[in-house]
Design a protein around this motif. Sequence first.
Motif, PDB file in Angstrom:
ATOM      1  N   ASN A  23       0.835  -1.211   0.000  1.00 22.23           N
ATOM      2  CA  ASN A  23       0.000   0.000   0.000  1.00 22.23           C
ATOM      3  C   ASN A  23       0.865   1.254   0.000  1.00 22.23           C
ATOM      4  O   ASN A  23       0.569   2.211  -0.725  1.00 22.23           O
ATOM      5  N   ASP A  25       3.922   1.504  -1.137  1.00 26.67           N
ATOM      6  CA  ASP A  25       4.542   1.602  -2.463  1.00 26.67           C
ATOM      7  C   ASP A  25       3.580   2.264  -3.450  1.00 26.67           C
ATOM      8  O   ASP A  25       3.983   3.129  -4.238  1.00 26.67           O
ATOM      9  N   ALA A  26       2.317   1.882  -3.397  1.00 24.85           N
ATOM     10  CA  ALA A  26       1.314   2.495  -4.278  1.00 24.85           C
ATOM     11  C   ALA A  26       1.168   3.982  -3.980  1.00 24.85           C
ATOM     12  O   ALA A  26       1.095   4.807  -4.901  1.00 24.85           O
ATOM     13  N   ILE A  27       1.162   4.337  -2.713  1.00 26.85           N
ATOM     14  CA  ILE A  27       1.073   5.748  -2.328  1.00 26.85           C
ATOM     15  C   ILE A  27       2.272   6.519  -2.875  1.00 26.85           C
ATOM     16  O   ILE A  27       2.114   7.621  -3.422  1.00 26.85           O
ATOM     17  N   ILE A  29       4.185   5.833  -5.473  1.00 25.68           N
ATOM     18  CA  ILE A  29       4.115   5.955  -6.933  1.00 25.68           C
ATOM     19  C   ILE A  29       3.101   7.013  -7.339  1.00 25.68           C
ATOM     20  O   ILE A  29       3.384   7.872  -8.184  1.00 25.68           O
ATOM     21  N   HIS A  30       1.932   6.981  -6.739  1.00 27.34           N
ATOM     22  CA  HIS A  30       0.904   7.973  -7.084  1.00 27.34           C
ATOM     23  C   HIS A  30       1.320   9.384  -6.661  1.00 27.34           C
ATOM     24  O   HIS A  30       1.056  10.351  -7.384  1.00 27.34           O
ATOM     25  N   THR A  31       1.993   9.491  -5.532  1.00 27.20           N
ATOM     26  CA  THR A  31       2.481  10.798  -5.072  1.00 27.20           C
ATOM     27  C   THR A  31       3.550  11.331  -6.018  1.00 27.20           C
ATOM     28  O   THR A  31       3.542  12.517  -6.381  1.00 27.20           O
ATOM     29  N   ALA A  33       3.871  10.565  -9.169  1.00 29.25           N
ATOM     30  CA  ALA A  33       3.205  10.922 -10.425  1.00 29.25           C
ATOM     31  C   ALA A  33       2.576  12.307 -10.322  1.00 29.25           C
ATOM     32  O   ALA A  33       2.707  13.120 -11.242  1.00 29.25           O
ATOM     33  N   GLU A  34       1.937  12.586  -9.218  1.00 29.71           N
ATOM     34  CA  GLU A  34       1.319  13.908  -9.036  1.00 29.71           C
ATOM     35  C   GLU A  34       2.387  14.998  -8.954  1.00 29.71           C
ATOM     36  O   GLU A  34       2.243  16.081  -9.517  1.00 29.71           O
ATOM     37  N   ARG A  35       3.480  14.705  -8.268  1.00 28.61           N
ATOM     38  CA  ARG A  35       4.579  15.672  -8.156  1.00 28.61           C
ATOM     39  C   ARG A  35       5.128  15.991  -9.551  1.00 28.61           C
ATOM     40  O   ARG A  35       5.369  17.142  -9.898  1.00 28.61           O
ATOM     41  N   ARG A  37       3.577  15.709 -12.394  1.00 29.25           N
ATOM     42  CA  ARG A  37       2.600  16.504 -13.162  1.00 29.25           C
ATOM     43  C   ARG A  37       2.782  17.994 -12.849  1.00 29.25           C
ATOM     44  O   ARG A  37       2.727  18.832 -13.743  1.00 29.25           O
TER      45      ARG A  37
END
Length: 108
Positions: A23, A25-27, A29-31, A33-35, A37
């Motif tokens: 979980n 690791d998923a956070i 990666i998504h964080t 990705a947003e950074r 962007r």
Amino acid sequence: MATEDTAQKAQDLLKDLRRSIDNFDAILIHTLAERFRCTKAVGEMKAEHDLPPADPEREKRQVARLRQLARDADLDPDFAEKFLAFVIREVIRHHEAIAAGEQVNEWR
């Protein structure tokens, strides 16, 4: 000596811990990705206004800030700085690509 019961409890605990790690690791990666962007938008703005891809003064402030955050979180500040340096290198590489007129859709 581990009994069958304690071994099973250990396996169950490992499974729970690994689920939490997955979980996180998923956070991460998504964080990230947003950074990226957001940094892509910064790179586009810098290119539009002919600003340099790198900002050494901001980077210096960010390193100090991140090192303090790491200390506060009981994380090795040297590790945190290395991680930030890696991210900053990627951001600058993308800002340079954007400034050169290259299309940057994917962060690789």
